[in-house]
Design a protein around this motif. Structure first.
Motif, PDB file in Angstrom:
ATOM      1  N   PHE A  62      19.273  -1.622 -19.551  1.00 56.01           N
ATOM      2  CA  PHE A  62      19.565  -2.313 -20.798  1.00 56.01           C
ATOM      3  C   PHE A  62      20.175  -1.320 -21.779  1.00 56.01           C
ATOM      4  N   ALA A  63      21.048  -1.815 -22.648  1.00 55.01           N
ATOM      5  CA  ALA A  63      21.601  -1.008 -23.739  1.00 55.01           C
ATOM      6  C   ALA A  63      21.396  -1.766 -25.039  1.00 55.01           C
ATOM      7  N   PHE A  64      21.075  -1.020 -26.099  1.00 57.79           N
ATOM      8  CA  PHE A  64      20.891  -1.602 -27.421  1.00 57.79           C
ATOM      9  C   PHE A  64      21.738  -0.820 -28.417  1.00 57.79           C
ATOM     10  N   ALA A  65      22.383  -1.535 -29.346  1.00 61.93           N
ATOM     11  CA  ALA A  65      23.277  -0.897 -30.305  1.00 61.93           C
ATOM     12  C   ALA A  65      23.055  -1.486 -31.685  1.00 61.93           C
ATOM     13  N   VAL A  66      23.202  -0.647 -32.714  1.00 60.25           N
ATOM     14  CA  VAL A  66      23.147  -1.099 -34.098  1.00 60.25           C
ATOM     15  C   VAL A  66      24.570  -1.315 -34.574  1.00 60.25           C
ATOM     16  N   ASP A  67      24.890  -2.535 -35.044  1.00 58.16           N
ATOM     17  CA  ASP A  67      26.226  -2.740 -35.588  1.00 58.16           C
ATOM     18  C   ASP A  67      26.213  -2.462 -37.088  1.00 58.16           C
ATOM     19  N   GLN A  68      27.372  -2.503 -37.715  1.00 61.47           N
ATOM     20  CA  GLN A  68      27.473  -2.090 -39.106  1.00 61.47           C
ATOM     21  C   GLN A  68      26.925  -3.115 -40.078  1.00 61.47           C
ATOM     22  N   GLY A  69      26.427  -4.232 -39.579  1.00 65.18           N
ATOM     23  CA  GLY A  69      25.685  -5.165 -40.407  1.00 65.18           C
ATOM     24  C   GLY A  69      24.197  -4.925 -40.345  1.00 65.18           C
ATOM     25  N   GLY A  70      23.772  -3.882 -39.574  1.00 65.54           N
ATOM     26  CA  GLY A  70      22.365  -3.566 -39.443  1.00 65.54           C
ATOM     27  C   GLY A  70      21.652  -4.375 -38.380  1.00 65.54           C
ATOM     28  N   THR A  71      22.390  -5.114 -37.538  1.00 65.64           N
ATOM     29  CA  THR A  71      21.804  -5.947 -36.486  1.00 65.64           C
ATOM     30  C   THR A  71      21.696  -5.165 -35.183  1.00 65.64           C
ATOM     31  N   ILE A  72      20.608  -5.390 -34.453  1.00 62.28           N
ATOM     32  CA  ILE A  72      20.440  -4.792 -33.131  1.00 62.28           C
ATOM     33  C   ILE A  72      21.012  -5.747 -32.091  1.00 62.28           C
ATOM     34  N   ASP A  73      21.959  -5.272 -31.287  1.00 64.85           N
ATOM     35  CA  ASP A  73      22.567  -6.068 -30.228  1.00 64.85           C
ATOM     36  C   ASP A  73      22.100  -5.545 -28.869  1.00 64.85           C
ATOM     37  N   GLY A  74      21.902  -6.453 -27.904  1.00 62.57           N
ATOM     38  CA  GLY A  74      21.385  -6.075 -26.597  1.00 62.57           C
ATOM     39  C   GLY A  74      22.328  -6.432 -25.466  1.00 62.57           C
ATOM     40  N   PHE A  75      22.380  -5.569 -24.434  1.00 60.50           N
ATOM     41  CA  PHE A  75      23.265  -5.756 -23.287  1.00 60.50           C
ATOM     42  C   PHE A  75      22.509  -5.452 -21.991  1.00 60.50           C
ATOM     43  N   THR A  76      22.886  -6.157 -20.943  1.00 61.00           N
ATOM     44  CA  THR A  76      22.297  -5.956 -19.629  1.00 61.00           C
ATOM     45  C   THR A  76      23.346  -5.440 -18.660  1.00 61.00           C
ATOM     46  N   LEU A  77      23.011  -4.371 -17.939  1.00 62.95           N
ATOM     47  CA  LEU A  77      23.828  -3.913 -16.823  1.00 62.95           C
ATOM     48  C   LEU A  77      23.189  -4.400 -15.537  1.00 62.95           C
ATOM     49  N   ASN A  78      23.960  -5.158 -14.747  1.00 60.22           N
ATOM     50  CA  ASN A  78      23.534  -5.582 -13.414  1.00 60.22           C
ATOM     51  C   ASN A  78      24.534  -5.019 -12.415  1.00 60.22           C
ATOM     52  N   SER A  79      24.208  -3.906 -11.810  1.00 58.31           N
ATOM     53  CA  SER A  79      25.143  -3.280 -10.876  1.00 58.31           C
ATOM     54  C   SER A  79      25.413  -4.160  -9.670  1.00 58.31           C
ATOM     55  N   SER A  80      24.365  -4.832  -9.164  1.00 56.80           N
ATOM     56  CA  SER A  80      24.540  -5.661  -7.971  1.00 56.80           C
ATOM     57  C   SER A  80      25.429  -6.863  -8.257  1.00 56.80           C
ATOM     58  N   ALA A  81      25.352  -7.397  -9.487  1.00 56.97           N
ATOM     59  CA  ALA A  81      26.184  -8.542  -9.852  1.00 56.97           C
ATOM     60  C   ALA A  81      27.533  -8.099 -10.401  1.00 56.97           C
ATOM     61  N   GLY A  82      27.665  -6.816 -10.698  1.00 57.46           N
ATOM     62  CA  GLY A  82      28.920  -6.325 -11.254  1.00 57.46           C
ATOM     63  C   GLY A  82      29.172  -6.780 -12.667  1.00 57.46           C
ATOM     64  N   THR A  83      28.094  -6.855 -13.480  1.00 57.29           N
ATOM     65  CA  THR A  83      28.247  -7.318 -14.860  1.00 57.29           C
ATOM     66  C   THR A  83      27.614  -6.336 -15.832  1.00 57.29           C
ATOM     67  N   PHE A  84      28.190  -6.259 -16.998  1.00 61.58           N
ATOM     68  CA  PHE A  84      27.640  -5.506 -18.122  1.00 61.58           C
ATOM     69  C   PHE A  84      27.987  -6.314 -19.351  1.00 61.58           C
ATOM     70  N   ALA A  85      27.027  -7.059 -19.878  1.00 62.66           N
ATOM     71  CA  ALA A  85      27.321  -8.087 -20.869  1.00 62.66           C
ATOM     72  C   ALA A  85      26.120  -8.323 -21.762  1.00 62.66           C
ATOM     73  N   PRO A  86      26.276  -9.100 -22.857  1.00 61.35           N
ATOM     74  CA  PRO A  86      25.149  -9.404 -23.738  1.00 61.35           C
ATOM     75  C   PRO A  86      23.975  -9.999 -22.978  1.00 61.35           C
ATOM     76  N   ILE A  87      22.767  -9.598 -23.365  1.00 61.63           N
ATOM     77  CA  ILE A  87      21.551 -10.128 -22.759  1.00 61.63           C
ATOM     78  C   ILE A  87      21.497 -11.631 -22.991  1.00 61.63           C
ATOM     79  N   THR A  88      21.234 -12.382 -21.947  1.00 66.11           N
ATOM     80  CA  THR A  88      21.171 -13.837 -22.041  1.00 66.11           C
ATOM     81  C   THR A  88      20.090 -14.267 -23.027  1.00 66.11           C
ATOM     82  N   ASN A  89      20.461 -15.113 -23.974  1.00 59.84           N
ATOM     83  CA  ASN A  89      19.537 -15.672 -24.967  1.00 59.84           C
ATOM     84  C   ASN A  89      18.851 -14.588 -25.801  1.00 59.84           C
ATOM     85  N   PHE A  90      19.522 -13.464 -25.990  1.00 57.42           N
ATOM     86  CA  PHE A  90      18.932 -12.367 -26.760  1.00 57.42           C
ATOM     87  C   PHE A  90      18.809 -12.764 -28.228  1.00 57.42           C
TER      88      PHE A  90
END
Length: 442
Positions: A62-90
């Motif tokens: 998982f990756a988490f980032a702070v954007d310039q609005g002060g919000t925490i955004d979340g991402f999931t890396l799935n190597s087997s599925a070949g995806t790196f995208a926002p966490i579902t229903n985060f």
């Protein structure tokens, strides 16, 4: 006297911020621009490579980032599925900090537990937030309300500043307060709650403002670079970290008798064995440095036990290991088959593109050897990289403006046993530039 010194330091850091912004280099509101330099704060929207955030497969990281609005955004890396995208229903946790990209993020992970994520926000509130992370990437507050800290932080410090770190055991949190010449230390409980260590904040010598922080790989010593102008450093401070035995207080800092060390490092990273630190001076025209680019990485051995040399003392290995380009930042991999690997990142001197990532193997005696056959094209590039805890995945941060919009991305590289990275999926696109961390599911 302290107020005068603080005022001088404030002025120096404002100049540093201004010059670093002029050279871009990935700092606040500033990106590499292919063709010309710009410092435009506009974002590119919420995106991601490869589709949805889960696909029904087990997350790799998982990756988490702070954007310039002060919000925490979340991402999931799935190597087997070949995806790196926002966490579902985060559901982004509330920080109640408006227009603040944060002052740092770290992961603390204790044995057998899910990780804790901590995010520090500077002026005007100077608040520290903390969350526990579930196996699906859900963040739950562990500090309620957020901790209000007595800090004097510069909000324009570059995003790749390591002014907050933890020990390898995930039981201690360290924060550098440059303007007040001190280091705050907190114990992390098994619930993620924080307790100030007795004696915290610990003062640094007058005039030696703490910048980037790192511990050795065993968590016995804390090393602190003195941040100066133009993304460079001066002396290195060293502290022993109390372990609660022999009359010491857990987490208490005691300056090493052999410290400060006269090594002019911008950034240091400890290897997992506890035997070495790898560093860079950060001297590059891309960061506003007016001298000759320093195309070297540096290695320092750590005296782990006291002999005729005090424990914790740093000794340089060789006189620098040559790199192709000037390294602004480095990432040191945890142990893996074939040894430990070190990767360097940077921007070319015209601020028009990122340099190719360079890779090196750290030997048992502290020597760095270029990885044979290391690719220079075909993988994500950027100026800032971090590993997940497993050491199998290297995340690379980039922020590029085309003159009308800014695209900030995290690329996920898989590191082979020979140190060669591959990129199994498209990068994830962040909302804006900002601090970020990654972690493995427990």
């Amino acid at each position: 006297m302290k107020d005068n010194a603080r005022a001088l330091l404030s002025l120096l850091l404002v100049v540093l911020a201004t010059m670093f912004l002029a050279g871009c280099g990935g700092s606040y509101n500033c990106q590499v621009t292919f063709g010309s330099s710009t410092c435009t704060p506009s974002g590119s929207g919420f995106g991601g490579g490869g589709g949805g955030g889960g696909g029904g497969t087990t997350p790799t990281a998982f990756a988490f980032a702070v954007d310039q609005g002060g919000t925490i955004d979340g991402f999931t890396l799935n190597s087997s599925a070949g995806t790196f995208a926002p966490i579902t229903n985060f559901v982004a946790p509330s920080t109640a900090i408006l227009s603040n990209p944060g002052a740092g993020m770290v992961i603390a992970q204790q044995t057998g537990q899910q990780p804790f994520v901590y995010a520090l926000f500077g002026q005007p509130n100077n608040e520290l937030f903390g969350w526990s992370m579930s196996t699906s990437g859900v963040l739950t507050p562990v500090i309620t309300p957020p901790a209000a800290l007595a800090l004097n932080l510069d909000p324009s410090i570059p995003f790749n500043q390591y002014s907050m770190t933890t020990n390898p055991q995930g039981t201690l949190l360290f924060i550098a307060d440059s303007f007040d010449y001190e280091i705050l230390v907190f114990q992390i409980s098994n619930t993620g709650a924080l307790t100030a260590v007795t004696g915290s904040p610990f003062p640094t010598p007058v005039g030696l403002n703490p910048g980037n922080l790192t511990t050795d790989g065993l968590g016995k010593y804390l090393y602190v670079t003195q941040t100066l102008l133009n993304h460079t450093g001066a002396k290195v401070l060293g502290y022993s970290i109390g372990d609660g035995t022999n009359g010491t207080t857990m987490g208490a800092l005691t300056q090493l008798s052999s410290s400060p060390f006269a090594f002019k490092m911008w950034q240091l990273q400890g290897d997992a064995s506890g035997g070495f630190l790898v560093g860079t001076t950060g001297n590059s025209a891309a960061a506003g440095f007016s001298g000759v680019d320093d195309r070297n990485l540096y290695v320092f051995s750590i005296q782990q036990t006291a002999t005729t040399t005090p424990a914790g003392t740093l000794t340089e290995v060789g006189t620098g290991f040559g790199t192709t380009n000037s390294p602004l930042n480095i990432a040191v991999q945890p142990p893996s088959s074939g040894g430990e690997f070190v990767y360097s990142f940077g921007i070319n001197d015209t601020d028009s593109a990122y340099n190719p990532i360079e890779g090196y193997q750290l030997g048992a005696t502290g020597t760095l050897t270029a990885i044979s056959g290391f690719p220079t094209t075909g993988i994500a590039t950027g100026h800032w990289g971090q590993f997940d805890q497993s050491g199998a995945n290297l995340f690379v941060y980039s922020s590029i403006s085309n003159g009308t919009s800014v695209v900030t991305q995290l690329g996920a590289l898989t590191i082979g046993s020979n140190g060669i990275p591959t990129e199994p999926t498209s990068p994830a696109t962040l909302i804006t530039p900002g601090y970020w961390v990654m972690t493995d599911p427990q």
